[in-house]
Scaffold this motif. Structure first.
Motif, PDB file in Angstrom:
ATOM      1  N   ARG A  21     -23.016  91.357 -33.402  1.00 50.79           N
ATOM      2  CA  ARG A  21     -24.005  91.248 -34.575  1.00 50.79           C
ATOM      3  C   ARG A  21     -23.138  91.932 -36.067  1.00 50.79           C
ATOM      4  O   ARG A  21     -23.579  91.558 -36.915  1.00 50.79           O
ATOM      5  N   ASP A  22     -22.370  93.206 -35.762  1.00 54.77           N
ATOM      6  CA  ASP A  22     -21.896  93.753 -36.802  1.00 54.77           C
ATOM      7  C   ASP A  22     -20.412  93.836 -37.127  1.00 54.77           C
ATOM      8  O   ASP A  22     -20.118  94.354 -37.724  1.00 54.77           O
ATOM      9  N   GLY A  23     -19.792  93.146 -36.277  1.00 51.45           N
ATOM     10  CA  GLY A  23     -18.323  93.264 -36.410  1.00 51.45           C
ATOM     11  C   GLY A  23     -17.761  94.373 -35.772  1.00 51.45           C
ATOM     12  O   GLY A  23     -18.269  95.160 -35.413  1.00 51.45           O
ATOM     13  N   LEU A  24     -16.435  94.534 -35.583  1.00 50.91           N
ATOM     14  CA  LEU A  24     -15.409  95.666 -35.072  1.00 50.91           C
ATOM     15  C   LEU A  24     -16.084  96.903 -35.900  1.00 50.91           C
ATOM     16  O   LEU A  24     -16.088  98.059 -35.151  1.00 50.91           O
ATOM     17  N   ALA A  25     -16.130  96.867 -37.107  1.00 48.51           N
ATOM     18  CA  ALA A  25     -16.298  98.122 -37.999  1.00 48.51           C
ATOM     19  C   ALA A  25     -17.801  98.489 -37.627  1.00 48.51           C
ATOM     20  O   ALA A  25     -17.892  99.792 -37.723  1.00 48.51           O
ATOM     21  N   GLY A  26     -18.466  97.900 -37.059  1.00 45.42           N
ATOM     22  CA  GLY A  26     -19.884  98.411 -36.577  1.00 45.42           C
ATOM     23  C   GLY A  26     -19.876  98.976 -35.494  1.00 45.42           C
ATOM     24  O   GLY A  26     -21.172  99.671 -34.897  1.00 45.42           O
ATOM     25  N   LEU A  27     -18.831  99.068 -34.500  1.00 48.72           N
ATOM     26  CA  LEU A  27     -18.715  99.677 -33.304  1.00 48.72           C
ATOM     27  C   LEU A  27     -18.255 100.897 -33.263  1.00 48.72           C
ATOM     28  O   LEU A  27     -17.151 101.395 -33.711  1.00 48.72           O
ATOM     29  N   SER A  28     -18.829 101.680 -32.752  1.00 50.70           N
ATOM     30  CA  SER A  28     -18.539 103.278 -32.657  1.00 50.70           C
ATOM     31  C   SER A  28     -19.294 104.028 -31.736  1.00 50.70           C
ATOM     32  O   SER A  28     -20.461 103.469 -30.945  1.00 50.70           O
TER      33      SER A  28
END
Length: 225
Positions: A21-28
């Motif tokens: 949904r949000d791309g790698l930058a959205g994963l934390s």
């Protein structure tokens, strides 16, 4: 003994959904914890750090391959399995950089590779040829995914964007690089699926030729003293 609140599979699935949904930058850890309805510190019961979290995402993509039923045609089975693997990677464009750079270390992601090796081995390839064919097929799958998805062409309408890029290349190459311009014209009439099918055809033609050569070559008998 306190029961774990989540399974690793649940954590893995939630992480992949965020990346889709949000791309790698959205994963934390924070966004994953929010998706699971827990605190970020809880996640360290399941993953030690960001690197392991990204490994889980890569494994989820590979483990999600829908393997086709196999039959008596080993080469047809190789084609079907390779296509299924490519389609699984292609379904998660935001995760492609992880699939390309994170080595999977869990047996849960090995089923597709095992099926591919099994089908190739039924062709009568010797050990060296079997390893070479296996790596070549995997390289085609991952290389095709990288060319199509791990860059500016990722996202919706990828085939149309590819045609636009091909048209730009053709226009720039027209004056001095005639063969490249002609190939760009062909590319404008193609799709990612057609390109992959064609490349797989060419590769498997070579694999089949190698298998046939091995089957007809004279076997070395024991040395006579």
């Amino acid at each position: 003994m306190v029961r774990a609140r989540f399974t690793t599979d649940e954590v893995q699935a939630a992480a992949l959904q965020i990346v889709d949904r949000d791309g790698l930058a959205g994963l934390s850890m924070r966004t994953l914890a929010a998706a699971l309805g827990t605190g970020a510190m809880t996640l360290y019961n399941y993953v030690r750090d960001r690197d392991q979290l990204e490994e889980l995402v890569a494994e989820a993509v590979i483990a999600g391959v829908e393997l086709p039923a196999t039959g008596g045609d080993w080469l047809g089975d190789v084609r079907a399995i390779a296509t299924a693997m490519w389609q699984s990677v292609r379904a998660h464009p935001n995760a492609v950089p992880l699939v390309l750079t994170r080595r999977t270390v869990s047996p849960t992601s090995y089923a597709a590779a095992e099926a591919l090796v099994d089908s190739l081995s039924r062709g009568g390839l010797d050990d060296a040829a079997l390893l070479g064919a296996f790596r070549a097929v995997l390289s085609l799958i991952m290389g095709s995914a990288q060319v199509e998805l791990a860059g500016p062409l990722a996202g919706a309408g990828r085939d149309e964007k590819q045609r636009e890029v091909a048209a730009q290349i053709g226009a720039l190459a027209a004056d001095r690089h005639h063969r490249l311009a002609a190939l760009a014209e062909v590319s404008q009439r193609s799709t990612a699926a057609a390109d992959f099918d064609c490349a797989l055809d060419l590769l498997l033609t070579g694999v089949r030729a190698s298998a046939q050569a091995l089957s007809t070559s004279p076997r070395q008998g024991p040395a006579v003293g």
